[in-house]
Design a protein around this motif. Structure first.
Motif, short mmCIF file in Angstrom:
data_model
loop_
_atom_site.label_atom_id
_atom_site.label_comp_id
_atom_site.label_asym_id
_atom_site.label_seq_id
_atom_site.Cartn_x
_atom_site.Cartn_y
_atom_site.Cartn_z
N GLN A 116 -5.43 -17.10 22.02
CA GLN A 116 -5.68 -16.67 20.55
C GLN A 116 -5.11 -15.32 20.29
OE1 GLN A 116 -10.45 -16.53 21.36
NE2 GLN A 116 -10.13 -17.10 19.01
N LEU A 117 -4.07 -14.97 21.19
CA LEU A 117 -3.42 -13.85 21.18
C LEU A 117 -1.90 -14.27 21.06
CD1 LEU A 117 -4.86 -11.48 24.17
CD2 LEU A 117 -5.24 -11.39 21.65
N ARG A 118 -0.99 -13.18 20.43
CA ARG A 118 0.53 -13.54 20.20
C ARG A 118 1.15 -12.21 20.42
NH1 ARG A 118 -1.16 -17.62 20.07
NH2 ARG A 118 -1.13 -19.52 18.65
N TYR A 119 2.20 -12.29 21.38
CA TYR A 119 3.15 -11.18 21.68
C TYR A 119 4.30 -11.03 20.59
CZ TYR A 119 6.73 -8.49 24.23
OH TYR A 119 7.80 -7.58 24.51
N LEU A 120 4.38 -9.75 19.93
CA LEU A 120 5.43 -9.59 18.92
C LEU A 120 6.46 -8.72 19.23
CD1 LEU A 120 2.82 -10.48 17.31
CD2 LEU A 120 3.21 -8.74 15.51
N LYS A 121 7.52 -9.32 18.80
CA LYS A 121 8.83 -7.95 19.38
C LYS A 121 9.26 -7.98 17.97
CE LYS A 121 10.97 -6.75 23.13
NZ LYS A 121 11.86 -7.62 23.84
N VAL A 122 9.23 -6.61 17.22
CA VAL A 122 10.00 -6.20 16.13
C VAL A 122 11.02 -5.15 16.38
CG1 VAL A 122 7.59 -6.63 15.31
CG2 VAL A 122 8.19 -4.29 16.17
N LEU A 142 1.40 -9.13 10.36
CA LEU A 142 1.86 -7.84 11.06
C LEU A 142 3.34 -8.00 11.03
CD1 LEU A 142 -0.42 -7.27 13.87
CD2 LEU A 142 -0.13 -5.96 11.88
N LEU A 143 4.10 -9.26 11.29
CA LEU A 143 5.45 -9.31 11.25
C LEU A 143 5.89 -8.85 9.66
CD1 LEU A 143 6.17 -12.71 13.05
CD2 LEU A 143 6.25 -10.24 13.99
N SER A 144 5.33 -9.53 8.78
CA SER A 144 5.78 -8.89 7.59
C SER A 144 5.52 -7.70 7.21
CB SER A 144 4.99 -9.90 6.39
OG SER A 144 5.17 -11.36 6.66
N ILE A 145 4.66 -7.09 7.62
CA ILE A 145 4.12 -5.76 7.36
C ILE A 145 5.41 -4.81 8.12
CG2 ILE A 145 2.85 -3.65 7.87
CD1 ILE A 145 0.59 -5.52 7.40
N PHE A 146 5.64 -5.02 9.48
CA PHE A 146 6.73 -4.16 10.12
C PHE A 146 8.24 -4.43 9.72
CE2 PHE A 146 3.11 -3.71 13.17
CZ PHE A 146 3.06 -2.18 13.23
N ARG A 147 8.41 -5.68 9.05
CA ARG A 147 9.75 -6.01 8.72
C ARG A 147 9.94 -5.33 7.22
NH1 ARG A 147 9.42 -11.25 8.81
NH2 ARG A 147 8.87 -11.58 6.53
N VAL A 191 0.43 2.59 4.62
CA VAL A 191 -0.75 2.47 4.05
C VAL A 191 -0.72 1.61 2.92
CG1 VAL A 191 -2.95 3.34 2.87
CG2 VAL A 191 -1.66 5.01 4.77
N GLN A 192 0.17 1.60 2.02
CA GLN A 192 0.18 0.70 0.91
C GLN A 192 0.60 -0.70 1.34
OE1 GLN A 192 2.67 2.54 -1.86
NE2 GLN A 192 1.19 3.93 -2.95
N THR A 193 1.40 -0.74 2.32
CA THR A 193 1.84 -2.07 2.75
C THR A 193 0.71 -2.69 3.60
OG1 THR A 193 4.13 -0.96 2.93
CG2 THR A 193 3.39 -3.38 3.86
#
Length: 400
Positions: free
Chosen positions: A227-233, A257-262, A373-375
């Motif tokens: 249920q976990l994922r490893y993200l690279k950004v 989270l990928l969309s937010i950090f992008r 915060v807004q994102t």
């Protein structure tokens, strides 16, 4: 007639054999022989200052027998001639028993070799048992091992630029470098930006699993590894440079989270660092979280309680993220005043960052109008800065 010839032949053979035996017997027990005795090692050629023998190899292509030396001396030379400096060995009572002198050292091929009062240091072989007077000592030099440096843990990994990445390097090349690596702006291909933000499953035995197993992740009944994922950004650090970041989160919020950090990266929003909490591991999950916060590290998953005796944290489910925590502390109100968490020394002049009335306008302090915060809110996350009551958690975003 035939028998007579055979008898004569046998007599001759016996005579030859007897002569050879006598010759060998005389050679073995001759007092002045230089032949090797049983158990003795071949005599090495004396050494000159360069480490090479004084003698020169013989011209014979075959190995010499026991009476011949492997080395022949140039005409007029004396292999055992006393050297000009005979200070290394001495025969104080003229007994033939040679021992090292009190000289401190002599120059060897690998530098100074110490000689102590017992004769030799640990990086030299034992002295020969029988050494002719005036002989130059021959030592087998072994390098002295350098002591292993004691590792000094650093509370915050130092970002380092990667010189191997050129203009518009492939996303695979960029994401292959370690988190915290600073990369040049021209290494990122803006037309393929989404490819620099990836989510991967974590499997037993892989590199990420080996890093987190027994630390931030332990087998439990609340969340499974699948249920976990490893993200690279990618993100901009406090110097405005592009830096590689990493997170672990629940698969349920990974794409958000990928969309937010992008989006934050496209808008050059600054995040100090993004490492897995294992980079700050102290031995237990709760104090590791505190160490990560002190290092101003942005992190997500960590299987832990909210406090020593509290409920399971939302971070334990991989559905919460703390962003730039030192400038966005968790605070509580007591007797009308706001205080930071006493377990964490923020060391940033918290009188300005901890009081809601003085936070607006401060560098890296998130307020309701902040882009980060807004994102997060737009993707359905709740911000800890909006909590009511006697606590605020400005670093914290969660989604249930």
């Amino acid at each position: 007639m035939k028998d007579k010839k055979i008898l004569i032949f046998l007599c001759i053979a016996v005579g030859i054999a007897l002569g050879v035996a006598i010759f060998i017997f005389v050679r073995m027990f001759s007092g002045g022989s230089s032949a090797n005795r049983e158990g003795a090692l071949p005599t090495a050629s004396p050494m000159d200052d360069s480490g090479m023998g004084f003698g020169e190899p013989t011209s014979s292509e075959s190995l010499p027998d026991s009476s011949e030396s492997l080395w022949s001396e140039p005409e007029g030379s004396d292999p055992w001639e006393s050297p000009e400096d005979d200070s290394l060995w001495q025969d104080p009572d003229d007994s033939g028993e040679w021992e090292p002198s009190e000289s401190e050292a002599f120059e060897g091929p690998d530098g100074d070799i110490s000689v102590d009062e017992d004769g030799w240091t640990s990086n030299m072989s034992a002295p020969p048992m029988d050494r002719p007077k005036g002989a130059t000592p021959t030592a087998t030099l072994t390098p002295t091992p350098s002591p292993s440096p004691t590792p000094t843990p650093s509370p915050t990994p130092t970002p380092k630029p990667d010189p191997t990445l050129g203009p518009k390097s492939s996303p695979e090349s960029v994401l292959s470098v370690k988190a915290g690596t600073v990369i040049p702006d021209n290494a990122v291909d803006g037309s393929k930006l989404y490819q620099y933000f990836t989510a991967s499953a974590i499997r037993p035995g892989d590199e990420v699993y080996n890093r987190i197993n027994g630390k931030s992740y332990r087998e439990n009944a609340d969340i499974q590894l699948s249920q976990l994922r490893y993200l690279k950004v990618l993100h901009r650090n406090y110097n405005g440079k592009i830096q590689v970041g990493e997170l672990i989160c629940s698969a349920a919020v990974a794409q958000d989270l990928l969309s937010i950090f992008r989006e934050l990266f496209q808008n050059k929003y600054q995040i100090y660092s993004m490492y897995l909490v294992e980079e700050f591991w102290t031995g237990d999950a709760l104090t590791t979280d505190e160490a990560s916060v002190r290092a101003n590290n942005t992190s997500a998953f960590n299987y832990r309680r909210a406090s020593d005796a509290g409920n399971l944290s939302v971070h334990a489910l991989g559905k919460a993220v703390d962003v730039n925590p030192r400038h966005n502390p968790y605070i509580v109100q007591k007797n009308g005043n706001w205080y930071t968490d006493p377990q964490i020394d923020y060391e940033i002049g918290e009188e300005g960052y901890a009081d809601p009335s003085t936070r607006p306008g401060r560098l890296h302090a998130m307020t309701s109008g902040d882009l980060c915060v807004q994102t997060f809110k737009r993707y359905g996350f709740v911000w800890g800065g909006d909590w009511t009551g006697q606590s605020r958690d400005y670093q914290h975003f969660e989604k249930n």
